[in-house]
Design a protein around this motif. Structure first.
Motif, PDB file in Angstrom:
ATOM      1  N   VAL A  83      -3.073 -11.059  12.428  1.00  8.00           N
ATOM      2  CA  VAL A  83      -2.761 -11.378  13.680  1.00  8.00           C
ATOM      3  C   VAL A  83      -1.984 -12.694  13.629  1.00  8.00           C
ATOM      4  O   VAL A  83      -0.967 -13.151  14.142  1.00  8.00           O
ATOM      5  CB  VAL A  83      -3.713 -11.443  14.728  1.00  8.00           C
ATOM      6  N   GLU A  84      -2.581 -13.645  13.022  1.00  9.95           N
ATOM      7  CA  GLU A  84      -2.041 -15.030  12.969  1.00  9.95           C
ATOM      8  C   GLU A  84      -0.722 -14.961  12.200  1.00  9.95           C
ATOM      9  O   GLU A  84       0.063 -15.737  12.495  1.00  9.95           O
ATOM     10  CB  GLU A  84      -3.310 -15.824  12.163  1.00  9.95           C
ATOM     11  N   GLN A  85      -0.527 -14.338  11.110  1.00  8.45           N
ATOM     12  CA  GLN A  85       0.549 -14.336  10.045  1.00  8.45           C
ATOM     13  C   GLN A  85       1.791 -13.461  10.683  1.00  8.45           C
ATOM     14  O   GLN A  85       2.926 -13.523  10.248  1.00  8.45           O
ATOM     15  CB  GLN A  85       0.386 -14.102   8.818  1.00  8.45           C
ATOM     16  N   GLU A  86       1.585 -12.356  11.395  1.00  7.24           N
ATOM     17  CA  GLU A  86       2.507 -11.308  11.633  1.00  7.24           C
ATOM     18  C   GLU A  86       3.654 -11.742  12.455  1.00  7.24           C
ATOM     19  O   GLU A  86       3.513 -12.485  13.531  1.00  7.24           O
ATOM     20  CB  GLU A  86       1.694 -10.235  12.380  1.00  7.24           C
ATOM     21  N   ARG A  87       4.851 -11.220  12.077  1.00  8.17           N
ATOM     22  CA  ARG A  87       6.136 -11.821  12.795  1.00  8.17           C
ATOM     23  C   ARG A  87       6.894 -10.577  13.393  1.00  8.17           C
ATOM     24  O   ARG A  87       7.810 -10.916  14.275  1.00  8.17           O
ATOM     25  CB  ARG A  87       7.019 -12.499  11.729  1.00  8.17           C
ATOM     26  N   ASP A  88       6.527  -9.367  13.065  1.00  7.96           N
ATOM     27  CA  ASP A  88       7.180  -8.276  13.772  1.00  7.96           C
ATOM     28  C   ASP A  88       6.581  -7.926  15.104  1.00  7.96           C
ATOM     29  O   ASP A  88       5.176  -7.711  15.092  1.00  7.96           O
ATOM     30  CB  ASP A  88       7.011  -6.957  12.789  1.00  7.96           C
ATOM     31  N   PRO A  89       6.997  -8.041  16.176  1.00  5.58           N
ATOM     32  CA  PRO A  89       6.330  -7.875  17.511  1.00  5.58           C
ATOM     33  C   PRO A  89       5.594  -6.454  17.463  1.00  5.58           C
ATOM     34  O   PRO A  89       4.509  -6.567  18.095  1.00  5.58           O
ATOM     35  CB  PRO A  89       7.368  -8.038  18.527  1.00  5.58           C
ATOM     36  N   ALA A  90       6.227  -5.432  17.173  1.00 11.23           N
ATOM     37  CA  ALA A  90       5.664  -4.155  17.150  1.00 11.23           C
ATOM     38  C   ALA A  90       4.331  -4.127  16.506  1.00 11.23           C
ATOM     39  O   ALA A  90       3.305  -3.419  16.815  1.00 11.23           O
ATOM     40  CB  ALA A  90       6.766  -3.015  16.572  1.00 11.23           C
ATOM     41  N   VAL A  91       4.385  -4.636  15.339  1.00 10.80           N
ATOM     42  CA  VAL A  91       3.185  -4.492  14.552  1.00 10.80           C
ATOM     43  C   VAL A  91       2.251  -5.491  14.856  1.00 10.80           C
ATOM     44  O   VAL A  91       0.906  -5.399  14.788  1.00 10.80           O
ATOM     45  CB  VAL A  91       3.433  -4.968  12.963  1.00 10.80           C
ATOM     46  N   LEU A  92       2.628  -6.513  15.366  1.00 12.55           N
ATOM     47  CA  LEU A  92       1.470  -7.726  16.007  1.00 12.55           C
ATOM     48  C   LEU A  92       0.945  -7.182  17.254  1.00 12.55           C
ATOM     49  O   LEU A  92      -0.343  -7.120  17.343  1.00 12.55           O
ATOM     50  CB  LEU A  92       2.489  -8.939  16.447  1.00 12.55           C
ATOM     51  N   GLU A  93       1.724  -6.286  18.200  1.00 20.03           N
ATOM     52  CA  GLU A  93       0.924  -5.763  19.346  1.00 20.03           C
ATOM     53  C   GLU A  93      -0.295  -4.559  18.777  1.00 20.03           C
ATOM     54  O   GLU A  93      -1.100  -4.430  19.127  1.00 20.03           O
ATOM     55  CB  GLU A  93       2.093  -4.797  20.029  1.00 20.03           C
ATOM     56  N   ALA A  94       0.242  -3.849  17.504  1.00 23.40           N
ATOM     57  CA  ALA A  94      -0.788  -2.805  17.116  1.00 23.40           C
ATOM     58  C   ALA A  94      -1.885  -3.571  16.472  1.00 23.40           C
ATOM     59  O   ALA A  94      -3.101  -3.237  16.978  1.00 23.40           O
ATOM     60  CB  ALA A  94      -0.009  -2.049  16.200  1.00 23.40           C
ATOM     61  N   LEU A  95      -1.797  -4.590  15.881  1.00 18.34           N
ATOM     62  CA  LEU A  95      -2.863  -5.555  15.318  1.00 18.34           C
ATOM     63  C   LEU A  95      -3.800  -6.028  16.360  1.00 18.34           C
ATOM     64  O   LEU A  95      -5.030  -6.118  16.177  1.00 18.34           O
ATOM     65  CB  LEU A  95      -2.189  -6.631  14.376  1.00 18.34           C
ATOM     66  N   GLY A  96      -2.962  -6.288  17.574  1.00 12.39           N
ATOM     67  CA  GLY A  96      -3.578  -7.166  18.662  1.00 12.39           C
ATOM     68  C   GLY A  96      -4.644  -6.031  19.138  1.00 12.39           C
ATOM     69  O   GLY A  96      -5.824  -6.185  19.615  1.00 12.39           O
ATOM     70  N   ALA A  97      -3.950  -4.747  19.449  1.00 13.10           N
ATOM     71  CA  ALA A  97      -4.932  -3.659  19.876  1.00 13.10           C
ATOM     72  C   ALA A  97      -5.886  -3.362  19.299  1.00 13.10           C
ATOM     73  O   ALA A  97      -7.274  -3.080  19.608  1.00 13.10           O
ATOM     74  CB  ALA A  97      -3.749  -2.355  20.225  1.00 13.10           C
ATOM     75  N   ALA A  98      -5.646  -3.446  17.904  1.00 17.96           N
ATOM     76  CA  ALA A  98      -6.820  -3.272  16.879  1.00 17.96           C
ATOM     77  C   ALA A  98      -7.964  -4.145  17.072  1.00 17.96           C
ATOM     78  O   ALA A  98      -9.193  -3.945  16.825  1.00 17.96           O
ATOM     79  CB  ALA A  98      -6.289  -2.917  15.628  1.00 17.96           C
ATOM     80  N   LEU A  99      -7.729  -5.366  17.006  1.00 16.66           N
ATOM     81  CA  LEU A  99      -8.477  -6.374  17.351  1.00 16.66           C
ATOM     82  C   LEU A  99      -9.183  -6.511  18.566  1.00 16.66           C
ATOM     83  O   LEU A  99     -10.324  -6.660  18.326  1.00 16.66           O
ATOM     84  CB  LEU A  99      -7.741  -7.793  17.114  1.00 16.66           C
ATOM     85  N   ALA A 100      -8.648  -6.038  19.685  1.00 18.10           N
ATOM     86  CA  ALA A 100      -9.320  -6.077  21.052  1.00 18.10           C
ATOM     87  C   ALA A 100     -10.092  -4.718  20.730  1.00 18.10           C
ATOM     88  O   ALA A 100     -11.318  -4.737  21.573  1.00 18.10           O
ATOM     89  CB  ALA A 100      -8.254  -5.566  22.086  1.00 18.10           C
ATOM     90  N   THR A 101     -10.028  -3.870  20.309  1.00 23.20           N
ATOM     91  CA  THR A 101     -10.874  -2.708  19.711  1.00 23.20           C
ATOM     92  C   THR A 101     -12.209  -3.044  19.235  1.00 23.20           C
ATOM     93  O   THR A 101     -13.283  -2.741  19.656  1.00 23.20           O
ATOM     94  CB  THR A 101     -10.244  -1.532  19.346  1.00 23.20           C
ATOM     95  N   HIS A 102     -12.011  -3.858  18.263  1.00 24.25           N
ATOM     96  CA  HIS A 102     -13.202  -4.553  17.271  1.00 24.25           C
ATOM     97  C   HIS A 102     -13.792  -5.111  18.377  1.00 24.25           C
ATOM     98  O   HIS A 102     -15.391  -5.269  18.170  1.00 24.25           O
ATOM     99  CB  HIS A 102     -12.547  -5.268  16.138  1.00 24.25           C
TER     100      HIS A 102
END
Length: 330
Positions: A83-102
């Motif tokens: 999440v800290e390193q990602e630059r692609d907004p679509a991938v960042l959104e997906a990673l954010g959703a995963a982190l929120a799920t965790h």
């Protein structure tokens, strides 16, 4: 998990299906070697990145759901770093959703700090919006509170980027509708406070129109009533509509405020919103109040007549009342 050498998972699945349907040609295994690899987070992220760019809608949905499910039991360090390193907004959104799920599964909202930092501080507005959307469909209002309000929707709604503001509205509307079905007071009151913090009347109006007010308290009703005097007719109309959905214990005061608005207002759209609010608060009990407003604005008397016709039918479900009224006025 089996992968074709240096190929994404979806291509392997397609080739495997073809191989099951058709006889394998001689020497095929030599041309397409299959190797067993570890299903690591890095492989998952690689597949996600490729799939979000070229995969079908169904495959993209699968990848996103798979990542969220895996994130429940995944050690969070890799997720946070991604999440800290990602630059692609679509991938960042997906990673954010995963982190929120965790965070929700482990009941540890503190792991969301990298995502909240991206949402509030990233230099790229697309990344800020993606980070905000990563919280969508979760109990984000409670999560932000448990993080000490270091980031709040009231703060994010003032972002200079329209995309970020739109993401905030989308989060609150979806959380109200799908997570709590309109029954959470904190979400509703956060939506009102966020609307009032917005410098954009259109954004504020969308929140007030689309978030349920059935659980709000007296202080929030007072705030909504105060917005009936806003300089923006859009915001006055949205506030009138919102007042129509407040709890029954607040209906008398809200009705009185809407009657006063109707009598003093000049904008026809605001007056229509006031009539709708009055009708919703009282249903068939609103008939005398509506009748008393005939002649105040003669051009809108047909609108009052339509409400009277519908309310006399005794429908108790507001969505049915509204649908029938719109049918009459077509």
């Amino acid at each position: 998990m089996l992968h074709a050498h240096r190929s994404p998972t979806w291509r392997v699945a397609l080739l495997a299906a073809a191989a099951w349907l058709l006889p394998a040609p001689a020497g095929a295994q030599d041309k397409l070697p299959i190797e067993r690899v570890t299903c690591s987070f890095g492989n998952m992220l690689e597949d996600l990145r490729a799939g979000l760019k070229t995969g079908s809608p169904a495959y993209r949905k699968y990848l996103l759901q798979h990542l969220k499910e895996a994130a429940r039991s995944m050690p969070p360090d890799e997720l946070r770093a991604a999440v800290e390193q990602e630059r692609d907004p679509a991938v960042l959104e997906a990673l954010g959703a995963a982190l929120a799920t965790h965070a929700g599964f482990t009941e540890d909202p503190s792991v969301l700090q990298p995502l909240l930092k991206r949402a509030s501080q990233d230099a790229d507005p697309a990344a800020r919006a993606a980070a905000v959307r990563g919280l969508r469909g979760t109990g984000s209002v409670e999560t932000l509170s448990k993080n000490g309000h270091t980031v709040s929707y009231e703060q994010l709604i003032r972002d200079p980027s329209p995309e970020v503001r739109e993401a905030v509205v989308g989060n609150l509307v979806q959380e109200d509708a799908t997570v709590y079905s309109g029954h959470d007071r904190t979400v509703s009151e956060t939506a009102v406070n966020t609307a009032l913090a917005s410098p954009d009347p259109e954004v504020a109006a969308k929140l007030l129109r689309e978030v349920s007010m059935e659980q709000v308290g007296s202080e929030t009703v007072r705030k909504l009533t105060g917005q009936l005097k806003s300089e923006s007719p859009t915001l006055r109309a949205a506030s009138a509509s919102a007042l129509g959905g407040v709890p029954g214990s607040e209906s008398a005061g809200a009705t009185s405020s809407l009657v006063e608005l109707y009598r003093n207002e000049k904008d026809p759209a605001v007056r229509k919103a006031a009539l709708q609010g009055i009708a919703r608060l009282g249903l068939s009990g609103a008939l005398p109040t509506l009748s008393s407003l005939r002649g105040v604005a003669p051009a809108l008397d047909p609108e009052i007549a339509a409400w009277e016709t519908v309310l006399r039918r005794g429908l108790q479900e507001w969505t049915l009342v509204l649908r029938e009224k719109e049918r009459i006025r077509k």
